[in-house]
Motif scaffolding. Structure first.
Motif, short mmCIF file in Angstrom:
data_model
loop_
_atom_site.label_atom_id
_atom_site.label_comp_id
_atom_site.label_asym_id
_atom_site.label_seq_id
_atom_site.Cartn_x
_atom_site.Cartn_y
_atom_site.Cartn_z
N PHE A 1 11.31 -1.08 7.14
CA PHE A 1 11.71 0.15 7.81
C PHE A 1 11.61 -0.10 9.31
CE2 PHE A 1 10.38 2.23 3.80
CZ PHE A 1 11.51 2.97 3.57
N VAL B 1 15.72 1.47 9.19
CA VAL B 1 17.00 0.87 8.88
C VAL B 1 17.53 0.18 10.14
CG1 VAL B 1 19.35 1.26 8.05
CG2 VAL B 1 17.52 2.75 7.28
N HIS B 2 17.86 -1.09 10.04
CA HIS B 2 18.47 -1.82 11.16
C HIS B 2 19.82 -1.18 11.48
CE1 HIS B 2 20.40 -5.06 13.37
NE2 HIS B 2 19.20 -5.60 13.54
N ILE C 1 22.75 -2.60 9.55
CA ILE C 1 22.72 -2.23 8.12
C ILE C 1 23.16 -0.77 7.98
CG2 ILE C 1 21.21 -1.81 6.13
CD1 ILE C 1 21.76 -4.75 6.45
N ARG C 2 22.70 0.09 8.87
CA ARG C 2 23.10 1.51 8.83
C ARG C 2 24.62 1.62 8.92
NH1 ARG C 2 20.92 6.28 9.20
NH2 ARG C 2 18.86 5.54 9.79
N ASP D 1 19.86 7.09 4.62
CA ASP D 1 18.40 6.97 4.63
C ASP D 1 17.83 7.03 3.22
OD1 ASP D 1 18.02 6.60 7.41
OD2 ASP D 1 18.29 8.75 7.73
N TYR E 1 18.74 3.73 1.43
CA TYR E 1 17.96 2.64 2.01
C TYR E 1 16.53 2.68 1.49
CZ TYR E 1 16.14 -0.68 5.39
OH TYR E 1 15.54 -1.77 5.97
N GLU E 2 15.94 3.87 1.47
CA GLU E 2 14.57 4.01 0.98
C GLU E 2 14.45 3.56 -0.47
OE1 GLU E 2 11.07 7.35 0.52
OE2 GLU E 2 12.61 7.66 2.04
#
Length: 145
Positions: free
Chosen positions: A8, A10-11, A14-15, A28, A31-32
């Motif tokens: 964590f 998020v880069h 990557i986002r 989000d 990603y989580e």
């Protein structure tokens, strides 16, 4: 170079990539799930210091997974990066089967990579979805297709 994404926050690269594969308001949450769930994995492909592709998978069994997200930066699309990411995941995890669900926009990508395609019909109003499945002939060797 492919690497597993495990941290964590998020880069930003990557986002941006995930925004091509899911709605911006779900990035989000998705990603989580990749970071916290042992059944999921997120990998990024780095070229010249930039993350230009990502593939997110969820294991259905020890040798079968589903592609949940796959995205390539628009500036490098058409260079087989998506195909290489699929090969990487298949080889890294000795998969015998890999699956995906997609829309009309991406179904040709899966077809080109040897996936069998089945229409799921109009899952959402006005949107046809497709089930894509690839069976690896030699899970311990290199993937054909």
């Amino acid at each position: 170079m492919m690497k597993r994404i495990t941290t964590f926050p998020v880069h930003p690269e990557i986002r941006e990539l995930l925004s091509f594969a899911t709605s911006k308001d779900r990035i989000d949450l998705e990603y989580e799930k990749y970071i916290r769930s042992p059944e999921r994995g997120l990998y990024g492909l780095e070229l010249k210091g930039e993350i230009v592709g990502c593939i997110g998978i969820e294991f259905m069994s020890s040798h079968c997974c589903e592609i949940k997200h796959i995205a390539v930066s628009p500036i490098v699309r058409g260079n087989n990066i998506g195909s290489e990411m699929i090969k990487f995941v298949c080889n890294k995890h000795s998969l015998s089967s890999i699956k995906a669900e997609t829309d009309n926009e991406a179904v040709k990508f899966y077809e080109k990579n040897g996936f069998n395609i089945t229409s799921l019909g109009e899952k959402y109003p006005g949107i046809e979805r497709f089930f894509c499945e690839y069976t690896i002939q030699n899970p311990l060797g290199t993937r054909g297709g």
